[in-house]
Design a protein around this motif. Structure first.
Motif, PDB file in Angstrom:
ATOM      1  N   VAL A 179      33.467 -38.852  41.941  1.00 19.08           N
ATOM      2  CA  VAL A 179      33.178 -39.321  40.582  1.00 19.08           C
ATOM      3  C   VAL A 179      34.451 -39.394  39.728  1.00 19.08           C
ATOM      4  O   VAL A 179      34.556 -40.247  38.839  1.00 19.08           O
ATOM      5  CB  VAL A 179      32.131 -38.404  39.909  1.00 19.08           C
ATOM      6  CG1 VAL A 179      31.945 -38.775  38.437  1.00 19.08           C
ATOM      7  CG2 VAL A 179      30.792 -38.506  40.630  1.00 19.08           C
ATOM      8  N   THR A 181      37.142 -40.607  40.398  1.00 20.86           N
ATOM      9  CA  THR A 181      37.838 -41.887  40.609  1.00 20.86           C
ATOM     10  C   THR A 181      37.080 -43.064  40.016  1.00 20.86           C
ATOM     11  O   THR A 181      37.599 -44.179  39.979  1.00 20.86           O
ATOM     12  CB  THR A 181      38.053 -42.159  42.109  1.00 20.86           C
ATOM     13  OG1 THR A 181      36.789 -42.425  42.754  1.00 20.86           O
ATOM     14  CG2 THR A 181      38.737 -40.990  42.798  1.00 20.86           C
ATOM     15  N   PHE A 182      35.828 -42.838  39.551  1.00 26.00           N
ATOM     16  CA  PHE A 182      35.011 -43.926  39.020  1.00 26.00           C
ATOM     17  C   PHE A 182      35.480 -44.306  37.616  1.00 26.00           C
ATOM     18  O   PHE A 182      35.821 -43.434  36.813  1.00 26.00           O
ATOM     19  CB  PHE A 182      33.535 -43.527  38.934  1.00 26.00           C
ATOM     20  CG  PHE A 182      32.886 -43.200  40.255  1.00 26.00           C
ATOM     21  CD1 PHE A 182      33.536 -43.417  41.459  1.00 26.00           C
ATOM     22  CD2 PHE A 182      31.601 -42.673  40.290  1.00 26.00           C
ATOM     23  CE1 PHE A 182      32.931 -43.108  42.674  1.00 26.00           C
ATOM     24  CE2 PHE A 182      30.979 -42.365  41.491  1.00 26.00           C
ATOM     25  CZ  PHE A 182      31.652 -42.583  42.691  1.00 26.00           C
ATOM     26  N   LYS A 183      35.443 -45.600  37.300  1.00 29.27           N
ATOM     27  CA  LYS A 183      35.844 -46.065  35.966  1.00 29.27           C
ATOM     28  C   LYS A 183      34.921 -45.524  34.885  1.00 29.27           C
ATOM     29  O   LYS A 183      35.343 -45.305  33.752  1.00 29.27           O
ATOM     30  CB  LYS A 183      35.847 -47.598  35.927  1.00 29.27           C
ATOM     31  CG  LYS A 183      37.000 -48.227  36.703  1.00 29.27           C
ATOM     32  CD  LYS A 183      36.994 -49.737  36.580  1.00 29.27           C
ATOM     33  CE  LYS A 183      38.170 -50.353  37.329  1.00 29.27           C
ATOM     34  NZ  LYS A 183      38.159 -51.835  37.243  1.00 29.27           N
ATOM     35  N   ASN A 184      33.654 -45.300  35.240  1.00 33.71           N
ATOM     36  CA  ASN A 184      32.684 -44.787  34.263  1.00 33.71           C
ATOM     37  C   ASN A 184      32.364 -43.312  34.505  1.00 33.71           C
ATOM     38  O   ASN A 184      31.367 -42.791  34.015  1.00 33.71           O
ATOM     39  CB  ASN A 184      31.392 -45.603  34.311  1.00 33.71           C
ATOM     40  CG  ASN A 184      30.699 -45.525  35.677  1.00 33.71           C
ATOM     41  OD1 ASN A 184      31.296 -45.082  36.656  1.00 33.71           O
ATOM     42  ND2 ASN A 184      29.454 -45.960  35.742  1.00 33.71           N
ATOM     43  N   GLY A 185      33.210 -42.639  35.277  1.00 32.31           N
ATOM     44  CA  GLY A 185      32.939 -41.251  35.641  1.00 32.31           C
ATOM     45  C   GLY A 185      33.113 -40.261  34.502  1.00 32.31           C
ATOM     46  O   GLY A 185      32.509 -39.197  34.483  1.00 32.31           O
ATOM     47  N   PRO A 210      34.580 -41.991  46.989  1.00 33.51           N
ATOM     48  CA  PRO A 210      35.502 -42.356  45.904  1.00 33.51           C
ATOM     49  C   PRO A 210      35.954 -43.809  46.007  1.00 33.51           C
ATOM     50  O   PRO A 210      35.784 -44.449  47.049  1.00 33.51           O
ATOM     51  CB  PRO A 210      36.677 -41.406  46.143  1.00 33.51           C
ATOM     52  CG  PRO A 210      36.684 -41.205  47.629  1.00 33.51           C
ATOM     53  CD  PRO A 210      35.227 -41.183  48.028  1.00 33.51           C
ATOM     54  N   ILE A 211      36.525 -44.292  44.929  1.00 36.79           N
ATOM     55  CA  ILE A 211      37.216 -45.582  44.983  1.00 36.79           C
ATOM     56  C   ILE A 211      38.362 -45.432  45.994  1.00 36.79           C
ATOM     57  O   ILE A 211      39.043 -44.416  45.987  1.00 36.79           O
ATOM     58  CB  ILE A 211      37.788 -45.938  43.586  1.00 36.79           C
ATOM     59  CG1 ILE A 211      36.661 -46.046  42.555  1.00 36.79           C
ATOM     60  CG2 ILE A 211      38.612 -47.214  43.627  1.00 36.79           C
ATOM     61  CD1 ILE A 211      35.683 -47.156  42.804  1.00 36.79           C
ATOM     62  N   ARG A 214      33.693 -46.734  47.268  1.00 34.38           N
ATOM     63  CA  ARG A 214      32.431 -46.547  46.543  1.00 34.38           C
ATOM     64  C   ARG A 214      31.349 -47.480  47.082  1.00 34.38           C
ATOM     65  O   ARG A 214      31.582 -48.680  47.294  1.00 34.38           O
ATOM     66  CB  ARG A 214      32.631 -46.773  45.047  1.00 34.38           C
ATOM     67  CG  ARG A 214      31.402 -46.387  44.229  1.00 34.38           C
ATOM     68  CD  ARG A 214      31.646 -46.463  42.734  1.00 34.38           C
ATOM     69  NE  ARG A 214      30.486 -45.971  42.000  1.00 34.38           N
ATOM     70  CZ  ARG A 214      30.385 -45.934  40.674  1.00 34.38           C
ATOM     71  NH1 ARG A 214      31.387 -46.366  39.932  1.00 34.38           N
ATOM     72  NH2 ARG A 214      29.296 -45.477  40.102  1.00 34.38           N
TER      73      ARG A 214
END
Length: 255
Positions: A179, A181-185, A210-211, A214
């Motif tokens: 999470v 690494t997520f843009k919206n994490g 992870p990215i 994902r």
């Protein structure tokens, strides 16, 4: 560089076709320690088989996952107690409360969570907490059970900065995985304010890759991407994150 994956379901059916390859791939990248959380009694033998196949790398937990708390949860808790007598485990987990899928068994989840915390204390073991849409409910029980004999990991931490501090106040490390690494994490926006001594790495594989993976099956090897992101957030070398988080895992699990 030694890396510790504090939360990976390597016994999952998702790895039935290439489990040995997946584990060796991670080992080759420096992931030498895999801590394996339980779900329910139906997976016990798979977990024992995994440990037998990788005795130098795999460390088991026992416990009842909150989403598997049903009418028969007392039988499952009895199984957890039985396994603690029969085998060596390094934590009670993953345990907690999950209100994302279903609120029907909230009362039973609360009882199971509290009972397993007390079982961990009795056996001088840490706990590994699963919390989804249930921070208030989890914190309520931790507040009642807090003490020098309570420690563990807040697995897959996705809360706010304030909730992170509260979790840490209960002697919990924050389990950080894909999470971050997520843009919206969102957790990447404040983790630089959380000292590395409070953090452990995890994958939760085969979930939450992870990215740039994902949406695909997660693997313990992908913990390297989590480590690199955390090093970037803290502005330190990858090696420093690997050392700190592995030392933190040793502090929690005692091995």
């Amino acid at each position: 560089m030694m890396i510790t994956d504090t939360h990976t379901h390597l016994y999952s059916e998702a790895f039935d076709e290439d489990r040995n390859i997946v584990v060796q791939k991670a080992i080759d990248l420096g992931v030498k320690r895999f801590f394996i959380p339980a779900i329910d009694s139906t997976y016990t033998q798979r977990m024992l088989d995994l440990e037998k196949d990788f005795p130098e790398h795999v460390y088991l937990m026992t416990g009842l996952h909150p989403t598997h708390v049903k009418e028969s949860f007392q039988d499952e808790l009895a199984h957890v107690e039985e396994m603690l007598i029969k085998h060596t485990y390094y934590a009670i987990g993953e345990i907690g409360i999950d209100l994302y899928w279903d609120k029907k068994y909230l009362k039973e989840q609360q009882i199971a969570f509290r009972t397993q915390i007390q079982l961990a204390k009795k056996n001088k073991l840490p706990i590994v907490i699963h919390c989804r849409d249930a921070f208030d409910e989890v914190f309520e029980i931790l507040e009642e059970e807090k003490g020098v004999d309570l420690k563990g990991i807040f697995h897959c931490f996705t809360g706010t900065y304030e909730q992170a501090l509260k979790a840490i106040s209960y002697n919990m490390k924050l389990g950080i995985g894909g999470v971050v690494t997520f843009k919206n994490g969102k957790i990447d926006t404040f983790l630089n304010r959380i000292e590395l001594k409070h953090i452990v790495l995890e994958t939760d594989s085969p979930y939450l890759a992870p990215i740039p993976y994902r949406g695909k099956r997660n693997e313990s090897a992908y913990i390297v991407n989590v480590l690199e992101k955390l090093a970037e957030i803290h502005g330190v070398p990858n090696e420093q994150v690997a050392i700190a988080t592995t030392n933190n895992s040793i502090e929690v699990f005692g091995i």
